[in-house]
Write a protein that holds these residues in place. Structure first.
Motif, PDB file in Angstrom:
ATOM      1  N   LYS A 160      22.538  35.818  37.112  1.00 51.93           N
ATOM      2  CA  LYS A 160      22.789  37.119  37.729  1.00 51.93           C
ATOM      3  C   LYS A 160      22.486  38.238  36.736  1.00 51.93           C
ATOM      4  O   LYS A 160      22.852  38.159  35.566  1.00 51.93           O
ATOM      5  CB  LYS A 160      24.248  37.220  38.182  1.00 51.93           C
ATOM      6  CG  LYS A 160      24.634  36.209  39.252  1.00 51.93           C
ATOM      7  CD  LYS A 160      26.085  36.397  39.691  1.00 51.93           C
ATOM      8  CE  LYS A 160      26.461  35.421  40.787  1.00 51.93           C
ATOM      9  NZ  LYS A 160      27.867  35.601  41.249  1.00 51.93           N
ATOM     10  N   VAL A 161      21.826  39.280  37.227  1.00 57.64           N
ATOM     11  CA  VAL A 161      21.457  40.424  36.393  1.00 57.64           C
ATOM     12  C   VAL A 161      21.771  41.716  37.138  1.00 57.64           C
ATOM     13  O   VAL A 161      21.486  41.832  38.339  1.00 57.64           O
ATOM     14  CB  VAL A 161      19.947  40.389  36.041  1.00 57.64           C
ATOM     15  CG1 VAL A 161      19.488  41.716  35.468  1.00 57.64           C
ATOM     16  CG2 VAL A 161      19.660  39.266  35.063  1.00 57.64           C
ATOM     17  N   VAL A 162      22.373  42.676  36.435  1.00 61.08           N
ATOM     18  CA  VAL A 162      22.556  44.031  36.956  1.00 61.08           C
ATOM     19  C   VAL A 162      22.031  44.984  35.892  1.00 61.08           C
ATOM     20  O   VAL A 162      22.430  44.895  34.723  1.00 61.08           O
ATOM     21  CB  VAL A 162      24.038  44.347  37.262  1.00 61.08           C
ATOM     22  CG1 VAL A 162      24.165  45.764  37.812  1.00 61.08           C
ATOM     23  CG2 VAL A 162      24.623  43.342  38.240  1.00 61.08           C
ATOM     24  N   HIS A 190      14.265  48.122  40.919  1.00 62.07           N
ATOM     25  CA  HIS A 190      14.379  46.814  41.563  1.00 62.07           C
ATOM     26  C   HIS A 190      13.470  45.805  40.872  1.00 62.07           C
ATOM     27  O   HIS A 190      13.846  44.639  40.666  1.00 62.07           O
ATOM     28  CB  HIS A 190      14.005  46.968  43.046  1.00 62.07           C
ATOM     29  CG  HIS A 190      14.181  45.733  43.859  1.00 62.07           C
ATOM     30  ND1 HIS A 190      13.132  45.148  44.555  1.00 62.07           N
ATOM     31  CD2 HIS A 190      15.263  44.954  44.089  1.00 62.07           C
ATOM     32  CE1 HIS A 190      13.575  44.066  45.183  1.00 62.07           C
ATOM     33  NE2 HIS A 190      14.861  43.926  44.924  1.00 62.07           N
ATOM     34  N   LYS A 191      12.265  46.214  40.517  1.00 63.56           N
ATOM     35  CA  LYS A 191      11.337  45.343  39.797  1.00 63.56           C
ATOM     36  C   LYS A 191      11.904  44.940  38.443  1.00 63.56           C
ATOM     37  O   LYS A 191      11.740  43.792  38.007  1.00 63.56           O
ATOM     38  CB  LYS A 191       9.996  46.053  39.594  1.00 63.56           C
ATOM     39  CG  LYS A 191       9.139  46.171  40.836  1.00 63.56           C
ATOM     40  CD  LYS A 191       7.872  46.937  40.559  1.00 63.56           C
ATOM     41  CE  LYS A 191       7.013  46.264  39.518  1.00 63.56           C
ATOM     42  NZ  LYS A 191       5.770  47.020  39.243  1.00 63.56           N
ATOM     43  N   VAL A 192      12.574  45.885  37.769  1.00 61.28           N
ATOM     44  CA  VAL A 192      13.180  45.571  36.471  1.00 61.28           C
ATOM     45  C   VAL A 192      14.207  44.455  36.625  1.00 61.28           C
ATOM     46  O   VAL A 192      14.228  43.493  35.852  1.00 61.28           O
ATOM     47  CB  VAL A 192      13.847  46.822  35.860  1.00 61.28           C
ATOM     48  CG1 VAL A 192      14.656  46.447  34.624  1.00 61.28           C
ATOM     49  CG2 VAL A 192      12.808  47.875  35.504  1.00 61.28           C
ATOM     50  N   ALA A 193      15.074  44.589  37.628  1.00 61.61           N
ATOM     51  CA  ALA A 193      16.122  43.589  37.838  1.00 61.61           C
ATOM     52  C   ALA A 193      15.523  42.221  38.154  1.00 61.61           C
ATOM     53  O   ALA A 193      15.949  41.194  37.597  1.00 61.61           O
ATOM     54  CB  ALA A 193      17.052  44.040  38.964  1.00 61.61           C
ATOM     55  N   GLU A 194      14.534  42.180  39.045  1.00 56.46           N
ATOM     56  CA  GLU A 194      13.930  40.898  39.416  1.00 56.46           C
ATOM     57  C   GLU A 194      13.222  40.247  38.231  1.00 56.46           C
ATOM     58  O   GLU A 194      13.369  39.041  37.994  1.00 56.46           O
ATOM     59  CB  GLU A 194      12.951  41.102  40.569  1.00 56.46           C
ATOM     60  CG  GLU A 194      13.616  41.411  41.899  1.00 56.46           C
ATOM     61  CD  GLU A 194      12.645  41.390  43.048  1.00 56.46           C
ATOM     62  OE1 GLU A 194      13.067  41.066  44.177  1.00 56.46           O
ATOM     63  OE2 GLU A 194      11.443  41.704  42.837  1.00 56.46           O
ATOM     64  N   SER A 195      12.449  41.033  37.493  1.00 55.35           N
ATOM     65  CA  SER A 195      11.709  40.483  36.360  1.00 55.35           C
ATOM     66  C   SER A 195      12.655  39.973  35.284  1.00 55.35           C
ATOM     67  O   SER A 195      12.424  38.910  34.689  1.00 55.35           O
ATOM     68  CB  SER A 195      10.779  41.554  35.772  1.00 55.35           C
ATOM     69  OG  SER A 195       9.797  41.939  36.709  1.00 55.35           O
ATOM     70  N   THR A 196      13.719  40.722  35.024  1.00 54.68           N
ATOM     71  CA  THR A 196      14.695  40.304  34.021  1.00 54.68           C
ATOM     72  C   THR A 196      15.391  39.017  34.432  1.00 54.68           C
ATOM     73  O   THR A 196      15.573  38.099  33.619  1.00 54.68           O
ATOM     74  CB  THR A 196      15.739  41.412  33.799  1.00 54.68           C
ATOM     75  OG1 THR A 196      15.081  42.633  33.433  1.00 54.68           O
ATOM     76  CG2 THR A 196      16.723  41.031  32.702  1.00 54.68           C
ATOM     77  N   LYS A 200      15.194  35.365  32.494  1.00 53.67           N
ATOM     78  CA  LYS A 200      16.400  34.704  31.993  1.00 53.67           C
ATOM     79  C   LYS A 200      16.605  33.338  32.642  1.00 53.67           C
ATOM     80  O   LYS A 200      17.103  32.415  31.996  1.00 53.67           O
ATOM     81  CB  LYS A 200      17.619  35.600  32.255  1.00 53.67           C
ATOM     82  CG  LYS A 200      17.692  36.816  31.348  1.00 53.67           C
ATOM     83  CD  LYS A 200      19.017  37.554  31.509  1.00 53.67           C
ATOM     84  CE  LYS A 200      19.140  38.673  30.497  1.00 53.67           C
ATOM     85  NZ  LYS A 200      20.461  39.343  30.591  1.00 53.67           N
ATOM     86  N   ALA A 201      16.222  33.217  33.899  1.00 55.08           N
ATOM     87  CA  ALA A 201      16.410  31.944  34.599  1.00 55.08           C
ATOM     88  C   ALA A 201      15.405  30.895  34.146  1.00 55.08           C
ATOM     89  O   ALA A 201      15.702  29.689  34.180  1.00 55.08           O
ATOM     90  CB  ALA A 201      16.297  32.161  36.106  1.00 55.08           C
ATOM     91  N   PHE A 202      14.202  31.332  33.724  1.00 52.94           N
ATOM     92  CA  PHE A 202      13.152  30.395  33.324  1.00 52.94           C
ATOM     93  C   PHE A 202      12.601  30.761  31.940  1.00 52.94           C
ATOM     94  O   PHE A 202      11.427  31.115  31.800  1.00 52.94           O
ATOM     95  CB  PHE A 202      12.024  30.393  34.351  1.00 52.94           C
ATOM     96  CG  PHE A 202      12.440  29.933  35.721  1.00 52.94           C
ATOM     97  CD1 PHE A 202      12.540  28.584  36.009  1.00 52.94           C
ATOM     98  CD2 PHE A 202      12.753  30.856  36.703  1.00 52.94           C
ATOM     99  CE1 PHE A 202      12.933  28.152  37.272  1.00 52.94           C
ATOM    100  CE2 PHE A 202      13.150  30.442  37.964  1.00 52.94           C
ATOM    101  CZ  PHE A 202      13.251  29.078  38.253  1.00 52.94           C
ATOM    102  N   PRO A 203      13.423  30.683  30.908  1.00 56.06           N
ATOM    103  CA  PRO A 203      12.955  31.072  29.568  1.00 56.06           C
ATOM    104  C   PRO A 203      11.838  30.184  29.044  1.00 56.06           C
ATOM    105  O   PRO A 203      11.012  30.624  28.241  1.00 56.06           O
ATOM    106  CB  PRO A 203      14.224  30.937  28.705  1.00 56.06           C
ATOM    107  CG  PRO A 203      15.076  29.957  29.440  1.00 56.06           C
ATOM    108  CD  PRO A 203      14.819  30.211  30.895  1.00 56.06           C
ATOM    109  N   GLU A 204      11.784  28.938  29.526  1.00 57.47           N
ATOM    110  CA  GLU A 204      10.777  28.015  29.024  1.00 57.47           C
ATOM    111  C   GLU A 204       9.367  28.377  29.481  1.00 57.47           C
ATOM    112  O   GLU A 204       8.386  28.008  28.838  1.00 57.47           O
ATOM    113  CB  GLU A 204      11.100  26.575  29.458  1.00 57.47           C
ATOM    114  CG  GLU A 204      11.012  26.304  30.960  1.00 57.47           C
ATOM    115  CD  GLU A 204      12.260  26.680  31.734  1.00 57.47           C
ATOM    116  OE1 GLU A 204      12.360  26.256  32.896  1.00 57.47           O
ATOM    117  OE2 GLU A 204      13.125  27.393  31.190  1.00 57.47           O
TER     118      GLU A 204
END
Length: 227
Positions: A160-162, A190-196, A200-204
């Motif tokens: 989760k990101v805010v 909105h793009k910032v939140a999605e990209s972040t 974070k969810a797929f760092p690999e």
């Protein structure tokens, strides 16, 4: 020997020295890169000559860092998977297309969906609300941020990101908000939140992959067009 001839010889010697220095730095060395769209060959010289604004004062170190990013993340800058942006004496920014980041996340077998939207504040009551999508009423609400949640099948808790609007809004040198963030503020944050959240969810697979909406202090005329 005339002064003109001497100057010409001095210039030629200086050019030869720069050429040798460039060779020593690996400036012309061709690197073979396996990208998502197929193999490519890329050198620092190609990046400098064809992929960077001619007026940008990009250093050899920044060229090499961009080349290594493309190599590590299998990006093809010739089809705009990635951009190297620089203005003035600011450090160069390495930007990855949002389409590439999303396509890579969607193709991951552990990807299990994403929810996202904006955070608005009621101007009368001061109440905050997280809502899906980017719709808000400017006369009644203030846009204060955005949120995103990414789900993975192999991880029980979602990512989760805010994000705060004021921390990401991009401004020009005169301090005014640039065109993208003036005309489409909800879309941009909105793009910032999605990209972040995806990073974070797929760092690999997404390490070092930043969208242009996350890159601060970029002039409007050099920024890649927002998707």
């Amino acid at each position: 020997m005339s002064n003109t001839q001497q100057q010409m010889q001095n210039n030629l010697a200086e050019m030869q020295q720069k050429h040798q220095a460039s060779l020593q730095e690996g400036y012309y060395q061709i690197h073979k890169i396996e990208t998502d769209s197929g193999p490519i060959e890329l050198s620092m010289a190609q990046i400098r000559d064809y992929l960077v604004d001619p007026s940008a004062n990009v250093t050899p170190q920044e060229l090499m860092m961009f080349l290594k990013l493309c190599q590590h993340q299998k990006l093809n800058p010739f089809i705009k998977d990635a951009y190297l942006i620089k203005f003035g004496n600011q450090p160069a920014s390495m930007v990855v297309s949002k389409d590439v980041a999303f396509k890579r996340a969607f193709s991951n077998p552990n990807y299990d969906g994403m929810e996202s939207g904006v955070v608005v504040m009621n101007k009368e009551t001061g109440t905050l609300e997280q809502r899906e999508g980017t719709l808000y009423i400017k006369s009644r609400e203030e846009l204060v941020g955005a949120w995103a949640t990414v789900y993975r099948k192999d991880i029980p808790r979602p990512t989760k990101v805010v994000v705060n609007f004021d921390e990401f809004v991009q401004k020009k040198k005169d301090g005014t908000v640039n065109a993208n963030w003036t005309n489409r503020p909800a879309v941009m944050i909105h793009k910032v939140a999605e990209s972040t959240a995806i990073r974070k969810a797929f760092p690999e697979t997404h390490q070092g992959m930043y969208d242009e909406s996350e890159v601060m202090d970029q002039p409007q005329e050099q920024a890649p067009k927002s998707q």
